[in-house]
Every structure is written in structure tokens, then in C-alpha cells.
Design an enzyme around this catalytic site. Structure first.
Site, PDB file in Angstrom:
ATOM      1  N   LYS A   1       7.511  12.536  -7.012  1.00 36.08           N
ATOM      2  CA  LYS A   1       6.239  12.239  -6.856  1.00 36.08           C
ATOM      3  C   LYS A   1       5.074  13.709  -6.894  1.00 36.08           C
ATOM      4  CE  LYS A   1       4.267   9.127  -3.414  1.00 36.08           C
ATOM      5  NZ  LYS A   1       4.456   8.809  -1.930  1.00 36.08           N
TER       6      LYS A   1
HETATM    7  O1  G3P Z   1       2.855   6.785   0.598  1.00 30.94           O
HETATM    8  C1  G3P Z   1       1.488   6.781   0.248  1.00 30.94           C
HETATM    9  C2  G3P Z   1       0.680   5.426   0.952  1.00 30.94           C
HETATM   10  O2  G3P Z   1       1.353   4.338   0.859  1.00 30.94           O
HETATM   11  C3  G3P Z   1       0.225   6.147   2.281  1.00 30.94           C
HETATM   12  O3  G3P Z   1      -0.283   5.009   3.002  1.00 30.94           O
HETATM   13  O4  G3P Z   1      -1.248   4.324   5.208  1.00 30.94           O
HETATM   14  O5  G3P Z   1      -0.804   6.729   5.057  1.00 30.94           O
HETATM   15  O6  G3P Z   1      -2.709   5.664   3.597  1.00 30.94           O
HETATM   16  P1  G3P Z   1      -1.401   5.217   4.226  1.00 30.94           P
END
Ligand code: G3P
Length: 217
Positions: A83
Site C-alpha cells: 500500500k
Molecule cells: O484503511 C483505510 C481506511 O479504511 C480507514 O478508515 O475509518 O480510519 O477513515 P477510517
């Protein structure tokens, strides 16, 4: 639509194995930090639990170091997807790793133009963050619609991996738009199972069955 679980919690991942609805795992530096564990160990452990891609994120910001980190992470297991952030250095790294045959997940995508550049750089996955766009009053799902359309227009093979999913409506809308993948916390995946009429219906069936005095086995 494939479902990835967005966590570095090995116990949570293990509990979803065999359900038939989990296709891979995504992690990020915040999730690794939350696990309190050494990244290489936790990624190796997760990769042994699933055949699906396991996204492991680089933390350098310059191309040369990102490339070294990406190659190191890919060396942990054959199902690691590296990533990288959606920066110029990240896309340069994406191009080199993709040419080497490593699947790359380009993360922190917040615009359709960014997604277009990532596809051109050979990304296997693009991760637009819908929840974080919603958080600032922008239309997260509108971005997914745009990216799905643009990738179709040019037959890009990059898969749209909807990230920052916060609730079941995000999942439903992603599926209706034809997104390839959604990554979500375990609690959101499990919330998709629930319906009060399922619970009530099962309760009634079992009560009636008990009255028959029968058993199937
Ligand atoms: O892994 C990336 C993403 O899914 C993060 O989500 O909830 O931290 O915005 P969030």
C-alpha cells in the site's frame, strides 16, 4: 463484490475465517499501531490466515525508501499487496512495483483525478476514502460513482476498493455502483448479517419445531 476486513487484529480476522464472506485484509499504520505489535510479525501472521490479498502500507515518503520498504513487505508473503499513499513518490513506487508483478494498493485517494493517475501508474487497487469525505461534508459515494465510471470508460484493470466504510449504507451503495471491493471494520461486516425479521422468524420457527417433539438427527 469482494469484502476485505480493515484491521490488524489477528483474533478478529481469525474469527471471520470460514464465513465465506471475507476475501482479504487491509491494514494501515494506525491499525498496526493500535495492534501494539511489530508490523512484520503481524503481517506474516495475517497472511498465513488468508489466501486473499493483505495490504501492508509503506511509511517512507520518498520514492527510494518506499521502494525498499515495499520490496521488504512483499518479501514477507506472496499475498502481500503493498500500500502506498497517493503522492508523486507513491505513484512512482506503484509503477516500479507493479512492473515487478507486485500488486499495489494506492491509498488516501480523495478525488477522481487522483484515481485516474493511480490507474495509469498500474495500481491493482485504488482506495477512495468515503467516510473521511463524508466527515468534511463532501460526497464520498459520489467519488466512487465517478471512479467506477472513469475506469469503465478506459477499461482500466485497477479495482475500486472502497475504504473508510463506516456503515451498511456505504456497503449497499458501493455494491449498487459496481465497486469491486469494500474494506470495512469487522463490526460493519457483521452488521450486514443482522435483520430483526430474521431473528423474529427464526425464533418462531424454533418454537413451532419444539412443539413437534421431533429432532432431525
Ligand atoms: O484503511 C483505510 C481506511 O479504511 C480507514 O478508515 O475509518 O480510519 O477513515 P477510517
Amino acid at each position: 463484490m469482494k469484502f476485505f476486513v480493515d484491521t490488524a487484529d489477528v483474533a478478529e480476522i481469525r474469527s471471520l475465517i470460514g464465513t465465506g464472506f471475507m476475501d482479504g485484509v487491509t491494514t494501515n499504520p494506525s491499525l498496526i499501531a493500535k495492534s501494539g505489535r511489530k508490523m512484520s510479525e503481524v503481517i506474516a501472521e495475517i497472511c498465513a490466515l488468508t489466501e486473499g490479498p493483505v495490504s501492508a502500507e509503506v511509511t517512507a515518503t520518498d520514492h527510494e525508501t518506499m521502494l525498499k520498504e515495499g520490496r521488504y513487505l512483499r518479501g514477507i508473503a506472496k499475498n502481500v499487496a503493498v500500500k502506498v499513499p497517493l503522492t508523486e513518490a507513491g505513484l512512482r513506487t506503484c509503477k516500479v512495483l507493479s512492473d515487478e508483478g507486485t500488486p499495489v494498493n494506492v491509498t488516501l485517494c480523495f478525488s477522481a483525478n487522483q484515481a485516474l493517475l493511480a490507474a495509469k501508474a498500474g495500481a491493482a487497487f485504488i482506495s477512495p476514502f468515503v467516510g473521511r469525505l463524508d466527515d468534511i461534508g463532501q460526497d464520498g459515494m459520489g467519488l466512487i460513482a465517478d471512479v467506477v465510471q472513469i475506469y469503465k470508460n478506459y477499461s482500466f484493470r485497477t479495482e475500486v476498493l472502497v475504504a473508510s466504510i463506516r456503515h451498511p449504507i456505504h456497503v449497499l451503495q458501493s455494491a449498487k455502483l459496481g465497486a469491486h471491493v469494500g474494506t470495512m471494520p469487522p463490526a460493519v461486516i457483521r452488521s450486514l448479517l443482522k435483520h430483526p425479521l430474521t431473528d423474529r422468524g427464526l425464533e418462531a420457527f424454533l418454537a413451532d419445531w419444539a412443539k413437534t417433539g421431533q429432532s432431525i438427527l
